[in-house]
Design an enzyme around this catalytic site. Sequence first.
Site, PDB file in Angstrom:
ATOM      1  CG  HIS A  93      -1.896   0.987   1.489  1.00 14.71           C
ATOM      2  ND1 HIS A  93      -3.647   1.197   0.854  1.00 14.71           N
ATOM      3  CD2 HIS A  93      -2.018   2.575   1.443  1.00 14.71           C
ATOM      4  CE1 HIS A  93      -3.885   2.077   0.864  1.00 14.71           C
ATOM      5  NE2 HIS A  93      -3.044   3.051   1.479  1.00 14.71           N
ATOM      6  CB  SER A  94       1.599   3.998   0.276  1.00 13.09           C
ATOM      7  OG  SER A  94       1.494   5.617   0.183  1.00 13.09           O
ATOM      8  CG  MET A  95       6.975   3.404   0.698  1.00 10.27           C
ATOM      9  SD  MET A  95       8.312   4.138   2.244  1.00 10.27           S
ATOM     10  CE  MET A  95       7.726   2.823   3.046  1.00 10.27           C
ATOM     11  CB  ALA A  97       2.376  -0.277  -4.110  1.00  7.48           C
ATOM     12  CB  SER A 120      -3.563  -0.935  -2.866  1.00  3.59           C
ATOM     13  OG  SER A 120      -3.611  -0.457  -1.779  1.00  3.59           O
TER      14      SER A 120
END
Length: 254
Positions: A93-95, A97, A120
């Site tokens: 998720h975010s970083m 990913a 994500s």
Amino acid sequence: MDEPERWLRRWWERTDDAQVTLVCLPHAGGAASSFVRVARGLPSAIDTVAVQYPGRQDRHAEPAVPSVTALADRIAEVLLERPSPLPTVLLGHSMGAVVAYEVALRLAERGAEPAGLIASAARAPVLMRRNRTDPADDHELLEEMRQLSGTEAMVFEDEKLLQLVLPPLRNDMTAIETYVASTATVNCPIGVFVGDRDPVVTVQEASRWSEVTTGGSRLQVFPGGHFYLTEPGSTAIGAIARRVLSFVAASSPR
């Protein structure tokens, strides 16, 4: 070599009907616990573990890893040291990913490429760019945290909690700001998830994950912001389950 127990968090034992291990990688400043709600909502066919980065929660006394690539190096080594007996899918998720993408590249180099990757709330690595020339001060970091709505409100009111949260967040923001994307592609398919009101990642930016895989990608857009995944009423957890199991089905010998 790092001990896997220090890096991987599991909330439930693997069940006999498990078909795949889902390895979850948190956002900047985040911890393994950010995936508890996700793990709780997934079926027992998905064995869920989350990575605990150094410098936070029960690892707060350890120095945070200063770069995305160094973090990916260490996570890949942990996963290779104790491989799952099941196919593996990475969810970042975010970083997380971007870290997942770098981990996937390293696993592939060692003959252990994951069955799939879910990116994500993150723009594609090819779009990563340095957004500021000077490090943000505490006020700017806190303002970013508030805007993204990924932090419990009580954290902003507790000075002791803030002093635990800010150092790893500052480290991770610097890591992602200074990240230079690899030009390599993964072979595994990528599921791309994003919120339709994400203030930092547009749907178009997320769609360009298709450029870093030869295995195909599929974009899904959900109602919500940067942390759409755990917003009340979100349907994203069910979508994760379907996507993860589809990766396994596609990779199984026919």
